[in-house]
Design a protein around this motif. Structure first.
Motif, PDB file in Angstrom:
ATOM      1  N   UNK A 232       0.857  -1.187   0.000  1.00 14.10           N
ATOM      2  CA  UNK A 232       0.000   0.000   0.000  1.00 14.10           C
ATOM      3  C   UNK A 232       0.888   1.230   0.000  1.00 14.10           C
ATOM      4  N   UNK A 233       0.672   2.140  -0.963  1.00 14.95           N
ATOM      5  CA  UNK A 233       1.501   3.331  -1.044  1.00 14.95           C
ATOM      6  C   UNK A 233       0.660   4.534  -1.447  1.00 14.95           C
ATOM      7  N   UNK A 234       0.917   5.672  -0.785  1.00 21.65           N
ATOM      8  CA  UNK A 234       0.198   6.900  -1.093  1.00 21.65           C
ATOM      9  C   UNK A 234       0.322   7.887   0.043  1.00 21.65           C
ATOM     10  N   UNK A 235      -0.532   8.911   0.059  1.00 20.71           N
ATOM     11  CA  UNK A 235      -0.522   9.862   1.169  1.00 20.71           C
ATOM     12  C   UNK A 235      -0.831   9.158   2.483  1.00 20.71           C
ATOM     13  N   UNK A 236      -0.374   9.732   3.573  1.00 20.57           N
ATOM     14  CA  UNK A 236      -0.508   9.092   4.887  1.00 20.57           C
ATOM     15  C   UNK A 236      -1.944   8.679   5.201  1.00 20.57           C
ATOM     16  N   UNK A 237      -2.901   9.581   5.009  1.00 22.12           N
ATOM     17  CA  UNK A 237      -4.288   9.255   5.315  1.00 22.12           C
ATOM     18  C   UNK A 237      -4.811   8.102   4.498  1.00 22.12           C
ATOM     19  N   UNK A 238      -4.464   8.070   3.218  1.00 20.62           N
ATOM     20  CA  UNK A 238      -4.892   6.986   2.339  1.00 20.62           C
ATOM     21  C   UNK A 238      -4.302   5.661   2.795  1.00 20.62           C
ATOM     22  N   UNK A 239      -3.011   5.660   3.089  1.00 21.22           N
ATOM     23  CA  UNK A 239      -2.331   4.428   3.494  1.00 21.22           C
ATOM     24  C   UNK A 239      -2.924   3.882   4.789  1.00 21.22           C
ATOM     25  N   UNK A 240      -3.160   4.763   5.758  1.00 19.66           N
ATOM     26  CA  UNK A 240      -3.740   4.318   7.023  1.00 19.66           C
ATOM     27  C   UNK A 240      -5.120   3.723   6.819  1.00 19.66           C
ATOM     28  N   UNK A 241      -5.926   4.351   5.959  1.00 19.55           N
ATOM     29  CA  UNK A 241      -7.274   3.844   5.709  1.00 19.55           C
ATOM     30  C   UNK A 241      -7.229   2.492   5.009  1.00 19.55           C
ATOM     31  N   UNK A 242      -6.383   2.360   3.981  1.00 17.52           N
ATOM     32  CA  UNK A 242      -6.294   1.103   3.242  1.00 17.52           C
ATOM     33  C   UNK A 242      -5.758  -0.021   4.123  1.00 17.52           C
ATOM     34  N   UNK A 243      -4.733   0.270   4.924  1.00 21.96           N
ATOM     35  CA  UNK A 243      -4.173  -0.752   5.811  1.00 21.96           C
ATOM     36  C   UNK A 243      -5.192  -1.194   6.847  1.00 21.96           C
ATOM     37  N   UNK A 244      -5.996  -0.265   7.330  1.00 19.74           N
ATOM     38  CA  UNK A 244      -7.051  -0.602   8.298  1.00 19.74           C
ATOM     39  C   UNK A 244      -8.092  -1.504   7.661  1.00 19.74           C
ATOM     40  N   UNK A 245      -8.475  -1.215   6.413  1.00 24.20           N
ATOM     41  CA  UNK A 245      -9.442  -2.052   5.704  1.00 24.20           C
ATOM     42  C   UNK A 245      -8.908  -3.477   5.572  1.00 24.20           C
ATOM     43  N   UNK A 246      -7.650  -3.602   5.177  1.00 25.02           N
ATOM     44  CA  UNK A 246      -7.056  -4.927   4.988  1.00 25.02           C
ATOM     45  C   UNK A 246      -6.954  -5.685   6.315  1.00 25.02           C
ATOM     46  N   UNK A 247      -6.502  -4.996   7.351  1.00 22.12           N
ATOM     47  CA  UNK A 247      -6.373  -5.647   8.655  1.00 22.12           C
ATOM     48  C   UNK A 247      -7.732  -6.050   9.198  1.00 22.12           C
ATOM     49  N   UNK A 248      -8.738  -5.195   9.016  1.00 22.73           N
ATOM     50  CA  UNK A 248     -10.088  -5.500   9.510  1.00 22.73           C
ATOM     51  C   UNK A 248     -10.692  -6.691   8.780  1.00 22.73           C
ATOM     52  N   UNK A 249     -10.269  -6.897   7.538  1.00 22.49           N
ATOM     53  CA  UNK A 249     -10.772  -8.037   6.764  1.00 22.49           C
ATOM     54  C   UNK A 249     -10.105  -9.338   7.184  1.00 22.49           C
ATOM     55  N   UNK A 250      -9.051  -9.247   8.006  1.00 21.16           N
ATOM     56  CA  UNK A 250      -8.388 -10.437   8.508  1.00 21.16           C
ATOM     57  C   UNK A 250      -7.056 -10.755   7.870  1.00 21.16           C
TER      58      UNK A 250
END
Length: 266
Positions: A232-250
């Motif tokens: 995952x690469x991009x602006x800080x807010x985007x990266x945090x949101x995408x990483x959270x989505x992936x982690x929440x999915x398991x």
């Protein structure tokens, strides 16, 4: 997964090397690829970046970091620079820097956010804006018969998509899937997902404009059981949101690799 060995020794990566511009390519309305010839380049891995140093006639220097946009090829190095309004370095590199002009490079830098062609398993790439650059290096390094890759690319509108034509061509490659998410309304949506701003995947599935959400990754990526390596690469807010989505999915946190950037006066 073991950390990848980094080309060159530590002293080699810390050394500044002279470089000259060989070629320029316009990649989007605001991004330009610079192809450089770098003296004694030690090589690099997809996902790494370099420091670029400019020196003015009066001795003033300015240094910025840019992701490598292509796999290693001898002394040839490619970086893609996105112009930052009122920036100190990026407008010069995008608009003034000409073929034959000199800069200095240091690197490669980074050892965790890398992908190697012999790395097993599927790969999920999630890009926000110019965060697609190091992910493009990974796509370009993928062997013709390689692990499956899926790219979910979030951009404001189609004109902001970097590598637009090349990504469209890659989307038709066996084992590569490219999907776009647009955050602002623009032209009518096209079937290839790259001609409008309502957002569409490579199959033409349309969704309203907006930020990346869980459905965008659930539909394009693999589930945790497939054990993809996620970049995952991009602006800080985007990266945090995408990483959270992936982690929440398991997804296993050890398989979620992130690289973020923010304002630097580029």
């Amino acid at each position: 997964m073991a950390r990848a060995a980094i080309p060159g020794g530590l002293s080699a990566r810390r050394a500044w090397r002279p470089a000259r511009l060989l070629e320029r390519r316009v990649e989007s309305a605001s991004a330009t690829t610079l192809v450089l010839d770098v003296t004694d380049w030690p090589g690099h891995l997809p996902g790494q970046h370099v420091d670029v140093r400019l020196t003015a006639d009066d001795g003033y220097t300015a240094t910025r970091s840019y992701s490598l946009a292509a796999p290693a090829e001898g002394d040839r190095v490619e970086v893609t620079v996105q112009r930052v309004p009122d920036g100190e370095v990026s407008p010069f590199l995008c608009d003034v820097f000409q073929v034959g002009d000199a800069v200095e490079l240091r690197g490669p830098v980074g050892g965790w956010f890398v992908w190697r062609p012999d790395q097993p398993g599927p790969v999920l790439l999630v890009a926000g804006g110019s965060g697609v650059v190091p992910l493009m290096a990974m796509l370009r390094a993928r062997p013709a018969v390689g692990p499956p890759f899926r790219l979910v690319y979030s951009a404001r509108q189609p004109d902001d998509v970097i590598y637009r034509e090349e990504l469209a061509a890659l989307a038709g490659t066996d084992g590569v899937d490219v999907r776009h998410v647009f955050t602002r309304r623009g032209a009518p949506v096209g079937a290839d997902g790259a001609d409008g701003a309502d957002g569409a995947d490579g199959a033409g599935h349309v969704r309203p404009p907006g930020r990346l959400r869980s459905a965008d990754l659930e539909g394009a990526g693999w589930g945790p059981a497939d054990a993809p390596t996620c970049y995952v690469c991009g602006p800080t807010g985007f990266v945090e949101a995408a990483a959270t989505i992936l982690a929440s999915a398991g997804h296993d946190a050890a398989r979620i690799r992130t690289e973020r950037f923010g304002p630097t006066g580029s």
